[in-house]
Design a protein around this motif. Structure first.
Motif, PDB file in Angstrom:
ATOM      1  N   ALA A 233      82.815 -43.621  -4.034  1.00 41.95           N
ATOM      2  CA  ALA A 233      84.015 -43.424  -4.861  1.00 41.95           C
ATOM      3  C   ALA A 233      84.222 -44.629  -5.788  1.00 41.95           C
ATOM      4  O   ALA A 233      84.004 -45.763  -5.382  1.00 41.95           O
ATOM      5  CB  ALA A 233      85.243 -43.254  -3.968  1.00 41.95           C
ATOM      6  N   PRO A 234      84.632 -44.405  -7.029  1.00 43.01           N
ATOM      7  CA  PRO A 234      84.855 -45.540  -7.940  1.00 43.01           C
ATOM      8  C   PRO A 234      86.016 -46.405  -7.460  1.00 43.01           C
ATOM      9  O   PRO A 234      87.015 -45.884  -6.974  1.00 43.01           O
ATOM     10  CB  PRO A 234      85.195 -44.870  -9.279  1.00 43.01           C
ATOM     11  CG  PRO A 234      85.600 -43.479  -8.932  1.00 43.01           C
ATOM     12  CD  PRO A 234      84.906 -43.110  -7.658  1.00 43.01           C
ATOM     13  N   GLY A 235      85.900 -47.730  -7.569  1.00 44.09           N
ATOM     14  CA  GLY A 235      86.931 -48.650  -7.080  1.00 44.09           C
ATOM     15  C   GLY A 235      88.151 -48.659  -7.972  1.00 44.09           C
ATOM     16  O   GLY A 235      88.127 -48.149  -9.089  1.00 44.09           O
ATOM     17  N   LYS A 236      89.236 -49.242  -7.420  1.00 44.74           N
ATOM     18  CA  LYS A 236      90.443 -49.388  -8.219  1.00 44.74           C
ATOM     19  C   LYS A 236      90.358 -50.731  -8.937  1.00 44.74           C
ATOM     20  O   LYS A 236      90.201 -51.760  -8.299  1.00 44.74           O
ATOM     21  CB  LYS A 236      91.680 -49.389  -7.317  1.00 44.74           C
ATOM     22  CG  LYS A 236      92.162 -48.001  -7.014  1.00 44.74           C
ATOM     23  CD  LYS A 236      93.474 -48.081  -6.247  1.00 44.74           C
ATOM     24  CE  LYS A 236      93.708 -46.776  -5.516  1.00 44.74           C
ATOM     25  NZ  LYS A 236      94.405 -46.931  -4.254  1.00 44.74           N
ATOM     26  N   LYS A 237      90.479 -50.725 -10.218  1.00 45.25           N
ATOM     27  CA  LYS A 237      90.372 -51.967 -10.992  1.00 45.25           C
ATOM     28  C   LYS A 237      91.621 -52.815 -10.780  1.00 45.25           C
ATOM     29  O   LYS A 237      92.726 -52.347 -10.994  1.00 45.25           O
ATOM     30  CB  LYS A 237      90.293 -51.628 -12.484  1.00 45.25           C
ATOM     31  CG  LYS A 237      88.924 -51.837 -13.068  1.00 45.25           C
ATOM     32  CD  LYS A 237      89.035 -51.850 -14.570  1.00 45.25           C
ATOM     33  CE  LYS A 237      87.653 -51.899 -15.178  1.00 45.25           C
ATOM     34  NZ  LYS A 237      87.670 -51.594 -16.588  1.00 45.25           N
ATOM     35  N   PRO A 238      91.465 -54.081 -10.353  1.00 41.43           N
ATOM     36  CA  PRO A 238      92.662 -54.922 -10.239  1.00 41.43           C
ATOM     37  C   PRO A 238      93.168 -55.265 -11.639  1.00 41.43           C
ATOM     38  O   PRO A 238      92.379 -55.362 -12.584  1.00 41.43           O
ATOM     39  CB  PRO A 238      92.147 -56.175  -9.538  1.00 41.43           C
ATOM     40  CG  PRO A 238      90.687 -56.179  -9.773  1.00 41.43           C
ATOM     41  CD  PRO A 238      90.238 -54.767  -9.976  1.00 41.43           C
ATOM     42  N   LEU A 239      94.495 -55.427 -11.746  1.00 39.62           N
ATOM     43  CA  LEU A 239      95.058 -55.799 -13.043  1.00 39.62           C
ATOM     44  C   LEU A 239      94.714 -57.261 -13.323  1.00 39.62           C
ATOM     45  O   LEU A 239      94.975 -58.129 -12.493  1.00 39.62           O
ATOM     46  CB  LEU A 239      96.581 -55.643 -13.011  1.00 39.62           C
ATOM     47  CG  LEU A 239      97.116 -54.235 -13.215  1.00 39.62           C
ATOM     48  CD1 LEU A 239      98.630 -54.256 -13.109  1.00 39.62           C
ATOM     49  CD2 LEU A 239      96.681 -53.672 -14.561  1.00 39.62           C
ATOM     50  N   ILE A 240      94.110 -57.508 -14.440  1.00 39.45           N
ATOM     51  CA  ILE A 240      93.741 -58.879 -14.763  1.00 39.45           C
ATOM     52  C   ILE A 240      94.749 -59.444 -15.757  1.00 39.45           C
ATOM     53  O   ILE A 240      94.984 -58.872 -16.823  1.00 39.45           O
ATOM     54  CB  ILE A 240      92.318 -58.943 -15.329  1.00 39.45           C
ATOM     55  CG1 ILE A 240      91.329 -58.498 -14.243  1.00 39.45           C
ATOM     56  CG2 ILE A 240      91.987 -60.366 -15.789  1.00 39.45           C
ATOM     57  CD1 ILE A 240      89.915 -58.387 -14.704  1.00 39.45           C
TER      58      ILE A 240
END
Ligand code: DAH
Length: 340
Positions: free
Chosen positions: A98-105
């Motif tokens: 499953a594609p990961g959740k991108k952390p807010l940068i």
């Protein structure tokens, strides 16, 4: 008699093992037959009382039964363990594809960027970065800077007076005195820091902002030197040749005093709200350090020449990034912050 009982014991144990649903139950059954006081253990122990031939015969069967049961237990243990494994696998199922959740940068605040850039430029010209307290006393904020109690110049720097007798510093200039008291010239410092003013806000004023103080003291030092350093700073900071001017001004702690203006980069000198329509933007106060300031810093005025300046960091950032309202910096508006 023993033979029959061995056979029934075998069947009984086998059935019970088959029925066992978990490891706890299986363990109970094991103890029941093969534990210290287990049924089969008891039989094995009683063998010695039998006559030799019988003992050999029954002993063999009993030992075979013991091994048989041990194997059965082992097999059943594996079956149960496998079942448990499968159950946890189903509950703790993890899809590694499953594609990961991108952390807010996040990104650095424009004022941080500007502060770091200024520090870098001045450090490369031999200036040290020094800090001072935001809660200051009257002596350093005013008197030591040649602004005595009833002096009208105090109005210009009205501030917040605290219950503990201190005040919120209105400028970074007090650090000039604090530093000179403890360090002998020649010296070159810049002092970044927050300052406070009791004033109404508009597009170019805030009651809290950043300043960068500059101070250079040596045996021989002049306005020409100040102009050269400031000009070099502007070139490196804006990465181009920038028009600037020194206009006579008044500050109690410098003589002569100037205000340093830069042609407004928001409107290219045409006139806009950020420069109040003048085409110039005041970015700093500056001047030659007043003899009284040297005196108050325990230095002999005739021995030293020094210049100082105080930049408004927000103003510089506004010019560099073409921002037309100072209030945006502390608005917390992500649409603004994400542009940097
Ligand atoms: N402290 C002044 C202010 O806050 C700015 C300033 C003016 C600083 C002249 C200086 C100076 O060092 O020489 O308005």
């Amino acid at each position: 008699m023993v033979k029959i009982s061995l056979k029934t014991l075998k069947n009984r144990a086998k059935k019970e093992i088959e029925k066992a649903k978990d490891l706890k139950r299986l363990n109970e059954i094991f103890n029941k037959y093969l534990g210290k006081k287990g049924e089969l253990t008891k039989i094995l122990r009683s063998l010695e009382k039998l006559p030799k031939t019988k003992r050999m015969k029954v002993g063999k069967t009993a030992n075979e039964l013991k091994n048989f049961l041990k194997t059965e237990f082992e097999k059943k243990t594996q079956v149960i363990k496998k079942k448990i494994g499968k159950a946890t696998e189903e509950v703790e199922w993890l899809d590694i594809t499953a594609p990961g959740k991108k952390p807010l940068i996040g990104s650095l605040h424009p004022l941080t960027l500007v502060k770091r850039k200024i520090e870098e430029i001045f450090q490369s010209m031999g200036f040290s970065v020094v800090e001072g307290p935001e809660m200051e006393n009257e002596w350093y904020n005013f008197d030591a800077l040649n602004i005595p109690k009833e002096h009208p110049a105090r109005d210009r720097w009205d501030t917040f007076y605290l219950k503990n007798g201190l005040l919120l510093r209105t400028h970074t200039s007090p650090v000039q005195v604090r530093y000179m008291e403890k360090n002998n010239p020649p010296l070159r410092i810049i002092v970044p820091g927050t300052v406070f003013r009791h004033e109404a806000t508009d597009a170019s004023h805030e009651f809290q902002h950043y300043q960068i103080e500059g101070l250079m003291v040596d045996k021989k030092n002049s306005v020409a030197n100040l102009k050269a350093i400031v000009g070099e700073f502007f070139r490196r900071f804006f990465e181009k040749n920038v028009e600037f001017r020194l206009k006579p001004d008044y500050f109690p702690f410098t003589e002569p005093s100037f205000d340093i203006g830069i042609s407004c980069l928001v409107c290219n000198g045409k006139g806009c709200p950020a420069c109040k329509g003048s085409g110039w933007m005041e970015v700093a106060g500056a001047g030659m350090v007043h003899p009284n300031v040297f005196k108050n810093s325990k230095l002999i005025p005739k021995d030293w020449q020094g210049w100082a300046f105080g930049f408004g960091l927000e103003r510089l950032a506004m010019l560099k990034y073409k921002i037309n309202d100072i209030r945006l910096f502390r608005s917390g508006d992500l649409r603004f912050l994400k542009q940097f």
